[in-house]
Enzyme design. Structure first.
Site, mmCIF file in Angstrom:
data_model
loop_
_atom_site.group_PDB
_atom_site.id
_atom_site.type_symbol
_atom_site.label_atom_id
_atom_site.label_comp_id
_atom_site.label_asym_id
_atom_site.label_seq_id
_atom_site.Cartn_x
_atom_site.Cartn_y
_atom_site.Cartn_z
ATOM 1 N N GLY A 133 5.797 -6.572 -0.753
ATOM 2 C CA GLY A 133 5.047 -6.547 0.497
ATOM 3 C C GLY A 133 5.942 -7.007 1.631
ATOM 4 C CD1 TRP A 176 -0.576 -1.576 3.113
ATOM 5 C CD2 TRP A 176 0.383 0.415 3.410
ATOM 6 N NE1 TRP A 176 0.085 -1.601 4.318
ATOM 7 C CE2 TRP A 176 0.678 -0.389 4.531
ATOM 8 C CE3 TRP A 176 0.887 1.711 3.384
ATOM 9 C CZ2 TRP A 176 1.444 0.052 5.609
ATOM 10 C CZ3 TRP A 176 1.660 2.159 4.451
ATOM 11 C CH2 TRP A 176 1.923 1.340 5.539
ATOM 12 C CG ASN A 177 5.103 1.316 0.597
ATOM 13 O OD1 ASN A 177 4.720 0.408 -0.138
ATOM 14 N ND2 ASN A 177 6.364 1.600 0.764
ATOM 15 C CE LYS A 223 -4.369 -8.301 -3.636
ATOM 16 N NZ LYS A 223 -4.686 -7.306 -2.583
ATOM 17 C CD GLU A 275 9.453 -3.495 6.932
ATOM 18 O OE1 GLU A 275 8.629 -4.417 6.820
ATOM 19 O OE2 GLU A 275 9.947 -2.902 5.954
ATOM 20 C CB CYS A 322 10.638 -1.250 1.400
ATOM 21 S SG CYS A 322 11.060 -0.426 -0.128
ATOM 22 C CD GLU A 342 12.303 -5.610 -5.123
ATOM 23 O OE1 GLU A 342 12.880 -5.380 -4.046
ATOM 24 O OE2 GLU A 342 12.882 -5.612 -6.221
ATOM 25 C CG LEU A 343 10.148 -9.927 0.444
ATOM 26 C CD1 LEU A 343 10.531 -11.270 1.010
ATOM 27 C CD2 LEU A 343 8.673 -9.899 0.069
#
Ligand code: NAD
Length: 495
Positions: free
Chosen positions: A231, A154-155, A178, A388, A287, A253-254
Protein backbone atom coordinates in the site's frame (compact mmCIF):
# COMPACT_ATOMS: atom_id res chain seq x y z
CA UNK A 1 -32.89 -0.49 -7.80
CA UNK A 2 -30.25 -2.62 -9.51
CA UNK A 3 -29.51 -6.06 -8.07
CA UNK A 4 -26.42 -6.11 -5.89
CA UNK A 5 -24.10 -9.07 -5.61
CA UNK A 6 -23.90 -9.72 -1.88
CA UNK A 7 -20.58 -11.16 -0.77
CA UNK A 8 -19.62 -12.87 2.47
CA UNK A 9 -16.25 -13.13 4.19
CA UNK A 10 -14.39 -16.44 4.28
CA UNK A 11 -13.30 -17.34 7.81
CA UNK A 12 -12.38 -20.77 9.14
CA UNK A 13 -13.72 -22.43 5.98
CA UNK A 14 -17.15 -20.79 6.38
CA UNK A 15 -18.86 -18.00 4.43
CA UNK A 16 -19.97 -15.41 6.92
CA UNK A 17 -21.34 -11.90 7.36
CA UNK A 18 -19.70 -9.34 9.64
CA UNK A 19 -20.57 -10.05 13.27
CA UNK A 20 -22.74 -6.92 13.39
CA UNK A 21 -24.17 -7.54 9.90
CA UNK A 22 -22.87 -4.26 8.46
CA UNK A 23 -21.97 -4.03 4.77
CA UNK A 24 -20.51 -1.40 2.43
CA UNK A 25 -20.88 -0.83 -1.30
CA UNK A 26 -18.30 -1.62 -3.92
CA UNK A 27 -18.38 0.58 -7.03
CA UNK A 28 -17.81 0.06 -10.72
CA UNK A 29 -15.36 2.86 -11.66
CA UNK A 30 -16.57 2.92 -15.26
CA UNK A 31 -20.22 3.61 -14.37
CA UNK A 32 -19.57 5.25 -11.02
CA UNK A 33 -22.35 3.03 -9.60
CA UNK A 34 -22.31 0.46 -6.78
CA UNK A 35 -22.69 -3.18 -7.83
CA UNK A 36 -21.75 -5.31 -4.81
CA UNK A 37 -22.13 -5.36 -1.03
CA UNK A 38 -19.13 -6.37 1.06
CA UNK A 39 -19.18 -7.25 4.79
CA UNK A 40 -17.75 -4.46 6.92
CA UNK A 41 -15.72 -6.47 9.41
CA UNK A 42 -14.45 -4.94 12.64
CA UNK A 43 -12.46 -6.04 15.71
CA UNK A 44 -14.74 -8.99 16.49
CA UNK A 45 -14.33 -10.33 12.94
CA UNK A 46 -10.57 -9.75 13.09
CA UNK A 47 -10.54 -11.87 16.21
CA UNK A 48 -12.53 -14.64 14.53
CA UNK A 49 -10.21 -14.65 11.52
CA UNK A 50 -7.03 -14.59 13.64
CA UNK A 51 -8.29 -17.40 15.87
CA UNK A 52 -9.32 -19.48 12.83
CA UNK A 53 -5.91 -19.05 11.19
CA UNK A 54 -4.14 -19.85 14.47
CA UNK A 55 -6.26 -22.95 15.07
CA UNK A 56 -5.60 -24.17 11.53
CA UNK A 57 -1.88 -23.63 12.09
CA UNK A 58 -1.72 -25.55 15.36
CA UNK A 59 -4.32 -28.32 15.02
CA UNK A 60 -6.17 -30.26 12.33
CA UNK A 61 -4.85 -31.44 8.98
CA UNK A 62 -2.62 -28.56 7.82
CA UNK A 63 0.33 -29.02 10.22
CA UNK A 64 0.19 -32.79 9.55
CA UNK A 65 0.61 -32.39 5.78
CA UNK A 66 3.99 -33.21 4.29
CA UNK A 67 5.66 -30.42 2.38
CA UNK A 68 5.02 -32.12 -0.98
CA UNK A 69 1.32 -32.32 -0.10
CA UNK A 70 1.23 -28.58 0.55
CA UNK A 71 2.91 -28.16 -2.82
CA UNK A 72 0.32 -30.36 -4.50
CA UNK A 73 -2.51 -28.27 -3.04
CA UNK A 74 -0.89 -25.06 -4.29
CA UNK A 75 -0.55 -26.52 -7.77
CA UNK A 76 -4.19 -27.60 -7.72
CA UNK A 77 -5.13 -24.04 -6.78
CA UNK A 78 -3.03 -22.81 -9.71
CA UNK A 79 -5.02 -25.01 -12.09
CA UNK A 80 -8.33 -23.73 -10.72
CA UNK A 81 -7.23 -20.10 -11.16
CA UNK A 82 -6.27 -20.90 -14.77
CA UNK A 83 -9.68 -22.52 -15.29
CA UNK A 84 -11.55 -19.46 -13.95
CA UNK A 85 -9.13 -16.80 -15.21
CA UNK A 86 -11.54 -15.16 -17.59
CA UNK A 87 -14.44 -15.06 -15.14
CA UNK A 88 -12.35 -13.50 -12.38
CA UNK A 89 -10.69 -11.07 -14.81
CA UNK A 90 -14.15 -9.71 -15.69
CA UNK A 91 -15.04 -9.31 -12.01
CA UNK A 92 -11.84 -7.33 -11.47
CA UNK A 93 -12.62 -5.12 -14.45
CA UNK A 94 -16.04 -4.38 -13.03
CA UNK A 95 -14.83 -3.73 -9.48
CA UNK A 96 -11.53 -2.06 -10.24
CA UNK A 97 -11.81 -0.51 -13.68
CA UNK A 98 -8.66 -2.30 -14.81
CA UNK A 99 -8.48 -3.10 -18.50
CA UNK A 100 -9.68 -6.53 -19.55
CA UNK A 101 -6.66 -6.65 -21.88
CA UNK A 102 -4.36 -6.40 -18.83
CA UNK A 103 -6.47 -8.50 -16.44
CA UNK A 104 -6.93 -11.41 -18.84
CA UNK A 105 -3.14 -11.64 -19.17
CA UNK A 106 -2.59 -11.17 -15.43
CA UNK A 107 -5.06 -13.90 -14.45
CA UNK A 108 -3.44 -16.30 -16.91
CA UNK A 109 -0.05 -15.51 -15.35
CA UNK A 110 -0.98 -15.64 -11.64
CA UNK A 111 -1.17 -19.48 -11.59
CA UNK A 112 2.61 -19.49 -12.12
CA UNK A 113 3.09 -18.06 -8.61
CA UNK A 114 1.29 -21.03 -7.11
CA UNK A 115 3.13 -23.51 -9.34
CA UNK A 116 6.49 -21.95 -8.47
CA UNK A 117 5.98 -21.72 -4.70
CA UNK A 118 4.20 -25.09 -4.72
CA UNK A 119 7.40 -26.45 -6.23
CA UNK A 120 9.50 -24.77 -3.53
CA UNK A 121 7.44 -26.24 -0.67
CA UNK A 122 9.47 -29.44 -0.43
CA UNK A 123 12.82 -27.77 -1.04
CA UNK A 124 13.01 -25.95 2.28
CA UNK A 125 16.10 -27.53 3.74
CA UNK A 126 18.02 -26.92 6.94
CA UNK A 127 21.73 -27.60 7.35
CA UNK A 128 23.87 -29.92 9.39
CA UNK A 129 26.46 -27.74 11.15
CA UNK A 130 29.98 -29.21 11.31
CA UNK A 131 30.07 -28.34 14.98
CA UNK A 132 33.24 -27.59 16.93
CA UNK A 133 31.89 -29.40 20.00
CA UNK A 134 32.80 -32.99 20.80
CA UNK A 135 30.01 -35.55 20.89
CA UNK A 136 27.39 -33.20 19.57
CA UNK A 137 25.07 -33.31 16.57
CA UNK A 138 23.86 -29.88 15.47
CA UNK A 139 21.40 -29.01 12.72
CA UNK A 140 18.93 -26.33 11.66
CA UNK A 141 15.28 -26.49 10.64
CA UNK A 142 13.31 -23.75 8.86
CA UNK A 143 9.88 -23.61 10.41
CA UNK A 144 6.77 -21.59 9.55
CA UNK A 145 5.86 -18.53 11.61
CA UNK A 146 2.15 -19.11 12.22
CA UNK A 147 -0.86 -17.08 11.11
CA UNK A 148 0.29 -14.47 8.56
CA UNK A 149 -1.65 -11.39 7.53
CA UNK A 150 -1.57 -10.02 3.98
CA UNK A 151 -2.94 -6.51 3.47
CA UNK A 152 -3.32 -5.57 -0.18
CA UNK A 153 -3.77 -2.37 -2.17
CA UNK A 154 -6.59 -1.87 -4.65
CA UNK A 155 -4.59 -1.68 -7.83
CA UNK A 156 -3.82 -5.39 -8.40
CA UNK A 157 -5.50 -7.40 -5.64
CA UNK A 158 -4.86 -10.95 -6.84
CA UNK A 159 -1.33 -10.37 -8.09
CA UNK A 160 -0.31 -8.72 -4.80
CA UNK A 161 -1.97 -11.58 -2.93
CA UNK A 162 -0.05 -14.18 -4.98
CA UNK A 163 3.26 -12.51 -3.98
CA UNK A 164 2.37 -13.23 -0.35
CA UNK A 165 0.14 -16.28 -0.26
CA UNK A 166 2.33 -18.47 -2.48
CA UNK A 167 5.41 -18.38 -0.21
CA UNK A 168 3.37 -18.20 3.01
CA UNK A 169 1.49 -21.45 2.36
CA UNK A 170 4.46 -23.20 0.75
CA UNK A 171 6.33 -22.55 4.00
CA UNK A 172 3.48 -24.08 6.03
CA UNK A 173 1.88 -20.94 7.49
CA UNK A 174 -1.79 -20.08 7.51
CA UNK A 175 -3.04 -16.80 6.08
CA UNK A 176 -5.58 -14.02 6.34
CA UNK A 177 -6.02 -11.56 3.49
CA UNK A 178 -7.44 -8.13 4.20
CA UNK A 179 -8.10 -6.75 0.70
CA UNK A 180 -8.61 -3.07 0.01
CA UNK A 181 -12.10 -1.86 0.83
CA UNK A 182 -12.26 -0.49 -2.73
CA UNK A 183 -11.67 -3.84 -4.46
CA UNK A 184 -12.58 -6.82 -2.28
CA UNK A 185 -14.63 -8.82 -4.79
CA UNK A 186 -11.85 -10.62 -6.66
CA UNK A 187 -10.22 -11.85 -3.43
CA UNK A 188 -13.56 -13.24 -2.26
CA UNK A 189 -14.03 -14.96 -5.63
CA UNK A 190 -10.50 -16.34 -5.29
CA UNK A 191 -11.37 -17.77 -1.85
CA UNK A 192 -13.98 -19.98 -3.54
CA UNK A 193 -11.14 -21.60 -5.51
CA UNK A 194 -9.09 -22.15 -2.33
CA UNK A 195 -12.12 -23.88 -0.85
CA UNK A 196 -12.59 -26.01 -3.97
CA UNK A 197 -8.88 -26.97 -4.01
CA UNK A 198 -9.41 -28.64 -0.63
CA UNK A 199 -7.19 -26.62 1.73
CA UNK A 200 -8.18 -27.39 5.34
CA UNK A 201 -10.53 -24.81 6.94
CA UNK A 202 -8.79 -21.75 8.32
CA UNK A 203 -5.64 -22.12 6.21
CA UNK A 204 -6.80 -19.21 4.04
CA UNK A 205 -9.23 -16.58 5.26
CA UNK A 206 -10.52 -13.33 3.79
CA UNK A 207 -11.48 -10.60 6.26
CA UNK A 208 -13.08 -7.60 4.56
CA UNK A 209 -13.61 -4.06 5.75
CA UNK A 210 -11.81 -0.78 6.29
CA UNK A 211 -8.14 -0.38 7.07
CA UNK A 212 -8.57 1.58 10.29
CA UNK A 213 -11.18 -0.90 11.55
CA UNK A 214 -10.55 -4.58 10.76
CA UNK A 215 -7.13 -3.86 9.21
CA UNK A 216 -5.66 -2.30 12.33
CA UNK A 217 -7.34 -4.87 14.60
CA UNK A 218 -5.62 -7.63 12.63
CA UNK A 219 -2.22 -5.93 12.60
CA UNK A 220 -2.12 -5.79 16.41
CA UNK A 221 -3.86 -9.11 17.05
CA UNK A 222 -1.59 -11.29 19.21
CA UNK A 223 -2.29 -14.39 17.10
CA UNK A 224 -0.81 -12.78 13.98
CA UNK A 225 2.87 -13.59 13.55
CA UNK A 226 3.67 -11.59 10.43
CA UNK A 227 2.24 -8.72 8.43
CA UNK A 228 2.92 -8.52 4.69
CA UNK A 229 1.66 -5.14 3.54
CA UNK A 230 1.26 -3.55 0.12
CA UNK A 231 0.00 0.00 0.00
CA UNK A 232 1.03 3.60 0.41
CA UNK A 233 4.16 4.75 2.21
CA UNK A 234 1.99 6.60 4.70
CA UNK A 235 -0.16 3.63 5.71
CA UNK A 236 2.84 1.30 5.54
CA UNK A 237 4.71 3.44 8.07
CA UNK A 238 1.71 3.30 10.40
CA UNK A 239 1.31 -0.46 9.99
CA UNK A 240 5.04 -0.89 10.68
CA UNK A 241 4.76 1.10 13.91
CA UNK A 242 1.67 -0.78 15.05
CA UNK A 243 3.20 -4.18 14.28
CA UNK A 244 6.47 -3.17 15.96
CA UNK A 245 4.62 -2.63 19.22
CA UNK A 246 4.26 -6.41 19.29
CA UNK A 247 7.57 -7.27 17.60
CA UNK A 248 5.85 -8.84 14.61
CA UNK A 249 7.71 -9.58 11.43
CA UNK A 250 6.82 -7.13 8.67
CA UNK A 251 7.40 -6.83 4.94
CA UNK A 252 6.36 -3.63 3.22
CA UNK A 253 5.79 -2.97 -0.48
CA UNK A 254 5.12 0.74 -0.75
CA UNK A 255 4.96 3.54 -3.26
CA UNK A 256 7.38 4.91 -5.81
CA UNK A 257 8.39 7.89 -7.92
CA UNK A 258 10.36 5.93 -10.44
CA UNK A 259 12.65 7.56 -13.00
CA UNK A 260 12.50 6.39 -16.61
CA UNK A 261 15.76 7.70 -18.13
CA UNK A 262 16.27 8.11 -21.87
CA UNK A 263 19.81 8.75 -23.13
CA UNK A 264 20.61 10.29 -26.49
CA UNK A 265 21.93 6.94 -27.77
CA UNK A 266 18.64 5.12 -27.10
CA UNK A 267 16.43 3.51 -29.73
CA UNK A 268 13.91 6.32 -29.54
CA UNK A 269 10.95 4.44 -31.02
CA UNK A 270 11.23 1.80 -28.32
CA UNK A 271 11.92 4.37 -25.61
CA UNK A 272 8.74 6.30 -26.51
CA UNK A 273 6.74 3.09 -26.11
CA UNK A 274 8.57 2.42 -22.84
CA UNK A 275 7.73 5.89 -21.54
CA UNK A 276 4.06 5.39 -22.44
CA UNK A 277 3.88 1.95 -20.86
CA UNK A 278 5.64 3.34 -17.79
CA UNK A 279 2.97 5.93 -17.04
CA UNK A 280 -0.25 5.36 -18.99
CA UNK A 281 -0.54 1.57 -18.72
CA UNK A 282 -2.94 0.68 -15.92
CA UNK A 283 -3.90 4.39 -15.94
CA UNK A 284 -0.70 5.11 -14.04
CA UNK A 285 -2.07 3.25 -11.03
CA UNK A 286 0.94 1.07 -10.54
CA UNK A 287 3.56 1.27 -7.83
CA UNK A 288 6.32 1.04 -10.45
CA UNK A 289 4.90 3.82 -12.66
CA UNK A 290 7.72 5.61 -14.48
CA UNK A 291 6.25 8.92 -13.43
CA UNK A 292 9.45 10.94 -13.91
CA UNK A 293 10.69 10.85 -17.51
CA UNK A 294 14.30 12.02 -17.58
CA UNK A 295 15.32 13.08 -21.10
CA UNK A 296 18.80 13.91 -22.33
CA UNK A 297 18.74 17.56 -23.47
CA UNK A 298 19.87 16.63 -27.02
CA UNK A 299 16.77 14.52 -27.69
CA UNK A 300 14.36 16.30 -25.36
CA UNK A 301 12.27 18.20 -27.89
CA UNK A 302 11.98 15.53 -30.55
CA UNK A 303 11.21 12.92 -27.87
CA UNK A 304 8.41 15.03 -26.40
CA UNK A 305 6.95 15.49 -29.90
CA UNK A 306 6.93 11.74 -30.50
CA UNK A 307 5.54 11.09 -27.05
CA UNK A 308 2.67 13.52 -27.62
CA UNK A 309 1.93 11.98 -31.01
CA UNK A 310 1.56 8.52 -29.49
CA UNK A 311 -0.03 9.47 -26.14
CA UNK A 312 -2.70 11.60 -27.78
CA UNK A 313 -3.96 8.54 -29.68
CA UNK A 314 -4.53 6.52 -26.47
CA UNK A 315 -8.01 5.03 -26.61
CA UNK A 316 -9.97 5.76 -23.45
CA UNK A 317 -13.25 4.20 -22.46
CA UNK A 318 -14.92 1.01 -21.30
CA UNK A 319 -12.25 -1.15 -19.64
CA UNK A 320 -14.14 -4.30 -20.62
CA UNK A 321 -13.39 -3.64 -24.31
CA UNK A 322 -10.25 -5.38 -25.51
CA UNK A 323 -9.02 -2.34 -27.45
CA UNK A 324 -9.33 0.22 -24.62
CA UNK A 325 -5.90 1.51 -23.58
CA UNK A 326 -6.63 3.89 -20.71
CA UNK A 327 -9.40 3.10 -18.23
CA UNK A 328 -10.87 5.01 -15.30
CA UNK A 329 -9.22 5.82 -11.99
CA UNK A 330 -10.34 3.19 -9.49
CA UNK A 331 -11.65 5.22 -6.57
CA UNK A 332 -13.23 8.66 -6.05
CA UNK A 333 -10.58 9.78 -3.52
CA UNK A 334 -7.85 8.74 -5.94
CA UNK A 335 -9.63 10.59 -8.76
CA UNK A 336 -9.67 13.79 -6.70
CA UNK A 337 -6.06 13.26 -5.65
CA UNK A 338 -4.85 12.94 -9.26
CA UNK A 339 -6.79 16.04 -10.33
CA UNK A 340 -5.39 17.92 -7.35
CA UNK A 341 -1.82 17.01 -8.30
CA UNK A 342 -2.45 18.31 -11.81
CA UNK A 343 -3.43 21.66 -10.29
CA UNK A 344 -0.40 21.57 -7.99
CA UNK A 345 1.89 21.02 -11.00
CA UNK A 346 0.29 23.92 -12.87
CA UNK A 347 0.68 26.10 -9.78
CA UNK A 348 4.34 25.13 -9.51
CA UNK A 349 4.96 26.43 -13.02
CA UNK A 350 5.25 23.14 -14.94
CA UNK A 351 3.97 23.31 -18.53
CA UNK A 352 1.01 21.08 -19.32
CA UNK A 353 1.52 19.83 -22.89
CA UNK A 354 -1.13 17.10 -22.88
CA UNK A 355 -4.38 16.52 -20.99
CA UNK A 356 -4.49 18.34 -17.70
CA UNK A 357 -7.85 17.50 -16.17
CA UNK A 358 -10.99 15.38 -16.13
CA UNK A 359 -11.73 13.44 -19.31
CA UNK A 360 -15.11 14.52 -20.61
CA UNK A 361 -15.14 12.36 -23.74
CA UNK A 362 -18.46 10.65 -24.51
CA UNK A 363 -16.80 7.20 -24.38
CA UNK A 364 -15.86 7.87 -20.72
CA UNK A 365 -19.51 8.05 -19.62
CA UNK A 366 -19.92 8.75 -15.90
CA UNK A 367 -16.62 7.06 -15.05
CA UNK A 368 -13.77 8.57 -13.07
CA UNK A 369 -11.51 9.38 -16.03
CA UNK A 370 -8.49 11.66 -16.10
CA UNK A 371 -6.93 12.72 -19.41
CA UNK A 372 -3.45 11.26 -19.94
CA UNK A 373 -1.39 14.23 -18.80
CA UNK A 374 2.17 15.31 -19.56
CA UNK A 375 4.07 18.15 -17.91
CA UNK A 376 7.34 19.47 -19.31
CA UNK A 377 9.69 21.95 -17.68
CA UNK A 378 9.50 20.06 -14.41
CA UNK A 379 12.18 20.67 -11.80
CA UNK A 380 12.96 17.65 -9.65
CA UNK A 381 12.35 19.73 -6.53
CA UNK A 382 8.69 20.31 -7.42
CA UNK A 383 6.04 18.30 -5.59
CA UNK A 384 4.91 16.79 -8.89
CA UNK A 385 8.40 15.26 -9.17
CA UNK A 386 8.74 14.17 -5.55
CA UNK A 387 5.32 12.84 -4.53
CA UNK A 388 3.53 9.76 -5.79
CA UNK A 389 0.46 10.69 -7.86
CA UNK A 390 -0.61 7.14 -8.75
CA UNK A 391 -2.38 8.24 -11.90
CA UNK A 392 -1.74 9.03 -15.58
CA UNK A 393 0.42 12.09 -14.97
CA UNK A 394 3.96 12.28 -16.34
CA UNK A 395 6.68 14.76 -15.34
CA UNK A 396 9.36 15.36 -17.97
CA UNK A 397 12.74 16.48 -16.61
CA UNK A 398 15.75 17.30 -18.82
CA UNK A 399 19.36 16.33 -17.96
CA UNK A 400 22.80 17.12 -19.41
CA UNK A 401 24.94 14.06 -18.65
CA UNK A 402 25.01 10.71 -16.87
CA UNK A 403 25.95 12.15 -13.49
CA UNK A 404 23.13 14.63 -13.55
CA UNK A 405 20.66 11.94 -14.66
CA UNK A 406 21.75 9.76 -11.78
CA UNK A 407 21.57 12.59 -9.29
CA UNK A 408 18.01 13.51 -10.33
CA UNK A 409 16.93 9.85 -10.48
CA UNK A 410 18.12 9.15 -6.93
CA UNK A 411 17.02 12.46 -5.43
CA UNK A 412 13.64 11.26 -4.09
CA UNK A 413 12.64 9.44 -0.91
CA UNK A 414 11.45 6.42 -2.91
CA UNK A 415 13.46 3.66 -4.57
CA UNK A 416 11.12 1.11 -6.09
CA UNK A 417 12.08 0.92 -9.77
CA UNK A 418 13.94 2.69 -12.55
CA UNK A 419 14.13 2.46 -16.35
CA UNK A 420 17.21 3.10 -18.48
CA UNK A 421 17.09 3.46 -22.27
CA UNK A 422 20.49 3.26 -23.96
CA UNK A 423 22.30 1.13 -26.50
CA UNK A 424 25.59 1.44 -24.63
CA UNK A 425 26.16 -1.63 -22.46
CA UNK A 426 28.76 0.10 -20.25
CA UNK A 427 26.29 2.88 -19.50
CA UNK A 428 23.50 0.36 -18.88
CA UNK A 429 25.61 -1.54 -16.36
CA UNK A 430 26.91 1.58 -14.64
CA UNK A 431 23.42 3.00 -14.26
CA UNK A 432 21.95 -0.26 -13.01
CA UNK A 433 24.68 -0.36 -10.37
CA UNK A 434 24.27 3.22 -9.18
CA UNK A 435 20.49 3.65 -9.31
CA UNK A 436 18.95 3.35 -5.85
CA UNK A 437 16.03 1.12 -6.77
CA UNK A 438 14.93 -2.44 -6.08
CA UNK A 439 14.35 -3.06 -9.79
CA UNK A 440 16.19 -1.59 -12.78
CA UNK A 441 14.88 -2.20 -16.28
CA UNK A 442 17.14 -1.59 -19.26
CA UNK A 443 15.38 -1.06 -22.62
CA UNK A 444 12.15 -2.40 -21.17
CA UNK A 445 9.66 -1.42 -18.44
CA UNK A 446 7.15 -3.12 -16.09
CA UNK A 447 8.57 -6.65 -16.42
CA UNK A 448 7.71 -8.65 -13.28
CA UNK A 449 8.00 -12.37 -12.57
CA UNK A 450 7.27 -14.82 -9.78
CA UNK A 451 10.92 -15.91 -9.87
CA UNK A 452 12.53 -12.47 -9.59
CA UNK A 453 12.87 -10.68 -6.24
CA UNK A 454 10.78 -7.51 -6.05
CA UNK A 455 10.81 -4.76 -3.47
CA UNK A 456 11.92 -1.28 -2.58
CA UNK A 457 15.00 0.68 -1.57
CA UNK A 458 14.61 3.62 0.82
CA UNK A 459 10.98 4.46 1.67
CA UNK A 460 9.59 2.14 -1.00
CA UNK A 461 9.62 -0.78 1.36
CA UNK A 462 11.23 -3.47 3.44
CA UNK A 463 12.06 -7.00 2.41
CA UNK A 464 11.53 -8.73 -0.92
CA UNK A 465 8.64 -10.62 -2.48
CA UNK A 466 8.90 -13.21 -5.30
CA UNK A 467 11.82 -15.46 -6.10
CA UNK A 468 13.39 -18.00 -3.81
CA UNK A 469 14.38 -15.51 -1.12
CA UNK A 470 10.73 -14.57 -0.54
CA UNK A 471 10.05 -17.85 1.18
CA UNK A 472 12.64 -17.13 3.88
CA UNK A 473 10.56 -14.21 5.12
CA UNK A 474 7.82 -16.71 6.01
CA UNK A 475 10.18 -19.00 7.92
CA UNK A 476 12.15 -18.91 11.15
CA UNK A 477 15.29 -20.91 11.84
CA UNK A 478 15.59 -23.30 14.73
CA UNK A 479 18.96 -24.71 15.81
CA UNK A 480 18.83 -28.19 17.31
CA UNK A 481 21.70 -29.56 19.48
CA UNK A 482 21.76 -33.27 20.30
CA UNK A 483 24.43 -34.52 22.64
CA UNK A 484 25.74 -37.99 21.89
CA UNK A 485 27.87 -38.04 25.08
CA UNK A 486 27.10 -40.69 27.65
CA UNK A 487 27.33 -38.29 30.56
CA UNK A 488 26.74 -34.57 31.19
CA UNK A 489 30.02 -32.67 31.67
CA UNK A 490 30.60 -29.97 34.33
CA UNK A 491 27.16 -28.24 34.56
CA UNK A 492 28.73 -24.95 35.79
CA UNK A 493 30.47 -24.08 32.50
CA UNK A 494 29.09 -23.38 29.07
CA UNK A 495 29.46 -26.21 26.56
P1 NAD B 1 -3.40 2.35 1.20
O1 NAD B 1 -2.15 2.47 1.96
O2 NAD B 1 -4.42 3.40 1.31
O3 NAD B 1 -4.15 0.98 1.58
C1 NAD B 1 -3.53 -0.26 1.45
C2 NAD B 1 -4.24 -1.27 2.33
O4 NAD B 1 -4.03 -0.91 3.69
C3 NAD B 1 -5.75 -1.35 2.15
O5 NAD B 1 -6.17 -2.70 2.22
C4 NAD B 1 -6.27 -0.58 3.34
O6 NAD B 1 -7.56 -0.97 3.75
C5 NAD B 1 -5.25 -0.96 4.39
N1 NAD B 1 -5.15 -0.04 5.53
C6 NAD B 1 -5.40 1.29 5.54
N2 NAD B 1 -5.20 1.78 6.79
C7 NAD B 1 -4.82 0.74 7.56
C8 NAD B 1 -4.49 0.61 8.94
N3 NAD B 1 -4.50 1.65 9.77
N4 NAD B 1 -4.14 -0.61 9.40
C9 NAD B 1 -4.12 -1.68 8.57
N5 NAD B 1 -4.45 -1.61 7.26
C10 NAD B 1 -4.78 -0.41 6.76
O7 NAD B 1 -2.96 2.12 -0.33
P2 NAD B 1 -3.88 2.04 -1.61
O8 NAD B 1 -4.39 3.40 -1.91
O9 NAD B 1 -4.84 0.91 -1.46
O10 NAD B 1 -2.82 1.59 -2.72
C11 NAD B 1 -2.04 2.47 -3.44
C12 NAD B 1 -0.63 2.47 -2.88
O11 NAD B 1 -0.10 1.14 -2.89
C13 NAD B 1 0.33 3.28 -3.71
O12 NAD B 1 1.15 4.03 -2.85
C14 NAD B 1 1.15 2.23 -4.44
O13 NAD B 1 2.43 2.65 -4.84
C15 NAD B 1 1.20 1.14 -3.43
N6 NAD B 1 1.52 -0.15 -4.07
C16 NAD B 1 2.75 -0.68 -3.89
C17 NAD B 1 3.09 -1.88 -4.52
C18 NAD B 1 4.44 -2.49 -4.33
O14 NAD B 1 4.57 -3.68 -4.59
N7 NAD B 1 5.45 -1.77 -3.89
C19 NAD B 1 2.15 -2.52 -5.32
C20 NAD B 1 0.89 -1.94 -5.49
C21 NAD B 1 0.58 -0.74 -4.85
Amino acid sequence: MAEFVRYKMFIGGKWTDAADGEVFESFNPFTGKPWALIPRGKAEDANRAAEAAHTAFTTGDWPKLKAFQRGALLRKLADLIARDAERIAHIEVRDNGKLIAEMAGQLRYIPQWYHYFGGLADKIEGAVIPTDKAEMFNFTRHEPLGACLGITAWNSPLLLLAYKLGPALAAGNTFICKPSEFTSASTLEFAKLVEEAGFPPGVFNVATGFGNEIGDALVVHPRIAKVAFTGSERTGTKVYERAASQLKRVTLELGGKSPNIVFDDADLDNAVKGAISGIFAATGQTCVAGSRLLLHEKIHNQFVDRLLALASTAKMGDPSHMDTQVGPVTTPPQYEKVLNYIEIAKGEGATCVLGGGRAKRPECGDGWFVEPTIFTGVDNKMRIAQEEVFGPVLSVIPFRDDDEALHIANDVMYGLAAGVWTQNIRRALAMSERLQAGTVWVNTYRAISYMTPFGGYKRSGLGRENGQEAIMSYLQTKAVWISTATDVPNPFVMR
